[in-house]
Scaffold this motif. Structure first.
Motif, PDB file in Angstrom:
ATOM      1  N   ALA A 125       0.809  -1.226   0.000  1.00 17.42           N
ATOM      2  CA  ALA A 125       0.000   0.000   0.000  1.00 17.42           C
ATOM      3  C   ALA A 125       0.840   1.272   0.000  1.00 17.42           C
ATOM      4  O   ALA A 125       0.292   2.374  -0.116  1.00 17.42           O
ATOM      5  CB  ALA A 125      -0.925   0.005   1.219  1.00 17.42           C
ATOM      6  N   SER A 126       2.161   1.144   0.125  1.00 16.33           N
ATOM      7  CA  SER A 126       3.012   2.318   0.303  1.00 16.33           C
ATOM      8  C   SER A 126       3.325   3.028  -1.008  1.00 16.33           C
ATOM      9  O   SER A 126       3.389   2.413  -2.073  1.00 16.33           O
ATOM     10  CB  SER A 126       4.329   1.917   0.980  1.00 16.33           C
ATOM     11  N   ALA A 127       3.556   4.322  -0.902  1.00 15.38           N
ATOM     12  CA  ALA A 127       3.967   5.111  -2.068  1.00 15.38           C
ATOM     13  C   ALA A 127       5.341   4.665  -2.555  1.00 15.38           C
ATOM     14  O   ALA A 127       5.622   4.691  -3.757  1.00 15.38           O
ATOM     15  CB  ALA A 127       3.992   6.596  -1.704  1.00 15.38           C
ATOM     16  N   ARG A 128       6.198   4.231  -1.639  1.00 12.24           N
ATOM     17  CA  ARG A 128       7.546   3.773  -2.002  1.00 12.24           C
ATOM     18  C   ARG A 128       7.469   2.567  -2.939  1.00 12.24           C
ATOM     19  O   ARG A 128       8.175   2.501  -3.945  1.00 12.24           O
ATOM     20  CB  ARG A 128       8.318   3.433  -0.728  1.00 12.24           C
ATOM     21  N   TYR A 129       6.597   1.621  -2.614  1.00  7.07           N
ATOM     22  CA  TYR A 129       6.439   0.432  -3.458  1.00  7.07           C
ATOM     23  C   TYR A 129       5.834   0.810  -4.809  1.00  7.07           C
ATOM     24  O   TYR A 129       6.266   0.299  -5.855  1.00  7.07           O
ATOM     25  CB  TYR A 129       5.553  -0.596  -2.751  1.00  7.07           C
ATOM     26  N   ALA A 130       4.875   1.725  -4.798  1.00  3.28           N
ATOM     27  CA  ALA A 130       4.249   2.162  -6.045  1.00  3.28           C
ATOM     28  C   ALA A 130       5.284   2.796  -6.978  1.00  3.28           C
ATOM     29  O   ALA A 130       5.278   2.558  -8.191  1.00  3.28           O
ATOM     30  CB  ALA A 130       3.122   3.145  -5.751  1.00  3.28           C
ATOM     31  N   ARG A 131       6.200   3.581  -6.408  1.00  2.01           N
ATOM     32  CA  ARG A 131       7.248   4.201  -7.219  1.00  2.01           C
ATOM     33  C   ARG A 131       8.199   3.152  -7.791  1.00  2.01           C
ATOM     34  O   ARG A 131       8.617   3.239  -8.954  1.00  2.01           O
ATOM     35  CB  ARG A 131       8.036   5.220  -6.377  1.00  2.01           C
ATOM     36  N   LEU A 132       8.531   2.165  -6.977  1.00  2.00           N
ATOM     37  CA  LEU A 132       9.441   1.106  -7.437  1.00  2.00           C
ATOM     38  C   LEU A 132       8.868   0.358  -8.636  1.00  2.00           C
ATOM     39  O   LEU A 132       9.544   0.144  -9.638  1.00  2.00           O
ATOM     40  CB  LEU A 132       9.697   0.112  -6.301  1.00  2.00           C
ATOM     41  N   THR A 133       7.613  -0.058  -8.504  1.00  2.00           N
ATOM     42  CA  THR A 133       7.007  -0.838  -9.584  1.00  2.00           C
ATOM     43  C   THR A 133       6.808   0.025 -10.832  1.00  2.00           C
ATOM     44  O   THR A 133       6.997  -0.450 -11.956  1.00  2.00           O
ATOM     45  CB  THR A 133       5.662  -1.437  -9.130  1.00  2.00           C
ATOM     46  N   ALA A 134       6.449   1.296 -10.635  1.00  2.00           N
ATOM     47  CA  ALA A 134       6.251   2.180 -11.786  1.00  2.00           C
ATOM     48  C   ALA A 134       7.562   2.408 -12.533  1.00  2.00           C
ATOM     49  O   ALA A 134       7.585   2.496 -13.765  1.00  2.00           O
ATOM     50  CB  ALA A 134       5.672   3.515 -11.321  1.00  2.00           C
ATOM     51  N   GLU A 135       8.666   2.476 -11.785  1.00  2.00           N
ATOM     52  CA  GLU A 135       9.957   2.779 -12.408  1.00  2.00           C
ATOM     53  C   GLU A 135      10.618   1.561 -13.020  1.00  2.00           C
ATOM     54  O   GLU A 135      11.214   1.636 -14.107  1.00  2.00           O
ATOM     55  CB  GLU A 135      10.895   3.394 -11.366  1.00  2.00           C
ATOM     56  N   TYR A 136      10.534   0.414 -12.337  1.00  2.00           N
ATOM     57  CA  TYR A 136      11.350  -0.734 -12.736  1.00  2.00           C
ATOM     58  C   TYR A 136      10.572  -1.910 -13.324  1.00  2.00           C
ATOM     59  O   TYR A 136      11.181  -2.820 -13.884  1.00  2.00           O
ATOM     60  CB  TYR A 136      12.166  -1.231 -11.539  1.00  2.00           C
ATOM     61  N   ALA A 137       9.253  -1.912 -13.178  1.00  2.00           N
ATOM     62  CA  ALA A 137       8.485  -3.076 -13.626  1.00  2.00           C
ATOM     63  C   ALA A 137       7.704  -2.809 -14.910  1.00  2.00           C
ATOM     64  O   ALA A 137       6.728  -3.503 -15.190  1.00  2.00           O
ATOM     65  CB  ALA A 137       7.541  -3.530 -12.512  1.00  2.00           C
ATOM     66  N   LYS A 138       8.140  -1.819 -15.680  1.00  2.00           N
ATOM     67  CA  LYS A 138       7.473  -1.549 -16.950  1.00  2.00           C
ATOM     68  C   LYS A 138       7.644  -2.754 -17.881  1.00  2.00           C
ATOM     69  O   LYS A 138       8.740  -3.273 -18.051  1.00  2.00           O
ATOM     70  CB  LYS A 138       8.067  -0.305 -17.607  1.00  2.00           C
ATOM     71  N   GLY A 139       6.556  -3.194 -18.445  1.00  2.00           N
ATOM     72  CA  GLY A 139       6.608  -4.335 -19.350  1.00  2.00           C
ATOM     73  C   GLY A 139       6.667  -5.677 -18.653  1.00  2.00           C
ATOM     74  O   GLY A 139       6.793  -6.713 -19.303  1.00  2.00           O
ATOM     75  N   VAL A 140       6.593  -5.650 -17.316  1.00  2.00           N
ATOM     76  CA  VAL A 140       6.620  -6.883 -16.526  1.00  2.00           C
ATOM     77  C   VAL A 140       5.293  -7.024 -15.780  1.00  2.00           C
ATOM     78  O   VAL A 140       4.777  -6.052 -15.227  1.00  2.00           O
ATOM     79  CB  VAL A 140       7.782  -6.863 -15.511  1.00  2.00           C
ATOM     80  N   THR A 141       4.725  -8.217 -15.788  1.00  2.00           N
ATOM     81  CA  THR A 141       3.511  -8.471 -15.013  1.00  2.00           C
ATOM     82  C   THR A 141       3.911  -8.855 -13.595  1.00  2.00           C
ATOM     83  O   THR A 141       4.704  -9.784 -13.398  1.00  2.00           O
ATOM     84  CB  THR A 141       2.678  -9.609 -15.633  1.00  2.00           C
ATOM     85  N   VAL A 142       3.394  -8.119 -12.619  1.00  2.00           N
ATOM     86  CA  VAL A 142       3.746  -8.353 -11.221  1.00  2.00           C
ATOM     87  C   VAL A 142       2.557  -8.963 -10.482  1.00  2.00           C
ATOM     88  O   VAL A 142       1.471  -8.389 -10.458  1.00  2.00           O
ATOM     89  CB  VAL A 142       4.171  -7.040 -10.527  1.00  2.00           C
ATOM     90  N   TRP A 143       2.779 -10.133  -9.885  1.00  2.00           N
ATOM     91  CA  TRP A 143       1.791 -10.782  -9.035  1.00  2.00           C
ATOM     92  C   TRP A 143       2.158 -10.507  -7.586  1.00  2.00           C
ATOM     93  O   TRP A 143       3.317 -10.629  -7.199  1.00  2.00           O
ATOM     94  CB  TRP A 143       1.771 -12.297  -9.293  1.00  2.00           C
TER      95      TRP A 143
END
Length: 278
Positions: A125-143
């Motif tokens: 739920a954290s903004a820190r995690y949201a930033r991480l996934t937005a920056e590094y998980a582009k094109g990757v499906t995250v479960w």
């Protein structure tokens, strides 16, 4: 004669025993350093608490460590790092090292383009995690799966219980069915049930534990600040809990293989901590 700052201890904290999975790598990486490990078991688990509560706990713990003259502080808890680390760095003149889910290396390593992350609800739920996934998980499906109920089992020392198997199988089976080939241990408690995870996912799935990288980064931060111990004294650990000392001592022995580890208790008075109520 007073100690030089270099010989001061490094503070390490988590909501409970999870951060011991980081401490073991810190000791291996920095064997001549002194550590103080605080388990805030009076408030465990952090994952289901509000961000504001976790910030208050983290601020109180940092103040407590400053009274113990630590030279650096490792926030060995993903949930506390996600909620409080940025604020702690703004508020306190102290080098900090924190945890974060290894989204970047997972996204780099996956061959299927599908990554599974096991973490707490607070981390997700954290903004820190949201930033991480937005920056590094582009094109990757995250479960994602919060593994509800897993931390209390680990805190109780039940690392191979039916409940542990059920929680992990429920989390991992859909990920495997979807083609996930990389799993991130996004909570410091979870490496202690790694054998169960490995038994479910098999050898074809890569499992990433961020703790070794955090230990290496701690060494980097100490060198940057000229704070490495000179090795004239042997390394060691002082263990403190805000919960019950005897069960915690048994956990330290089981999880780290340290027999006879002395454990002190610290008591919360409002938002302040003191050892043995002093």
């Amino acid at each position: 004669m007073s100690k030089s700052v270099n010989e001061h201890p490094i503070g390490v904290f988590d909501s409970g025993v999870g951060g011991l999975s980081v401490l073991r790598h810190l000791q291996a990486q920095l064997p001549v350093e002194q550590f103080i490990y605080l388990a805030d078991q009076g408030h465990v688990p952090y994952g289901s608490r509000s961000a504001q509560e976790i910030i208050q706990f983290s601020q109180g713990i940092t103040q407590f460590f400053l009274q113990l003259n630590v030279k650096a502080l490792v926030v060995a808890c993903n949930t506390a790092s996600a909620a409080a680390l940025s604020l702690l760095r703004e508020q306190f003149e102290l080098p900090f090292v924190g945890m974060e889910p290894a989204v970047k290396p997972a996204a780099q390593q996956t061959q299927s383009g599908k990554v599974g992350i096991l973490a707490t609800g607070g981390t997700f739920a954290s903004a820190r995690y949201a930033r991480l996934t937005a920056e590094y998980a582009k094109g990757v499906t995250v479960w994602e799966d919060p593994c509800v109920g897993l931390v209390p089992e680990i805190e109780a020392g039940r690392l191979d219980s039916l409940a542990v198997h059920q929680v992990l199988r429920q989390a991992l089976t859909p990920m495997l069915a979807a083609g996930v080939d990389t799993i991130v241990m996004g909570c410091t408690h979870y490496p202690f049930v790694l054998p169960v995870v490995e038994g479910i996912v098999g050898t074809a799935v890569t499992i990433i534990d961020p703790a070794p990288a955090v230990a290496r980064q701690t060494g980097v931060v100490l060198r940057q600040h000229n704070l490495l111990a000179d090795g004239s004294q042997p390394g060691g650990v002082r263990f403190i809990t805000t919960g019950a000392a005897e069960p915690y001592a048994r956990q330290v022995e089981r999880l780290l293989g340290l027999s006879g580890a002395g454990v002190e208790t610290a008591v919360w008075h409002g938002d302040q901590l003191s050892v043995n109520g002093n």
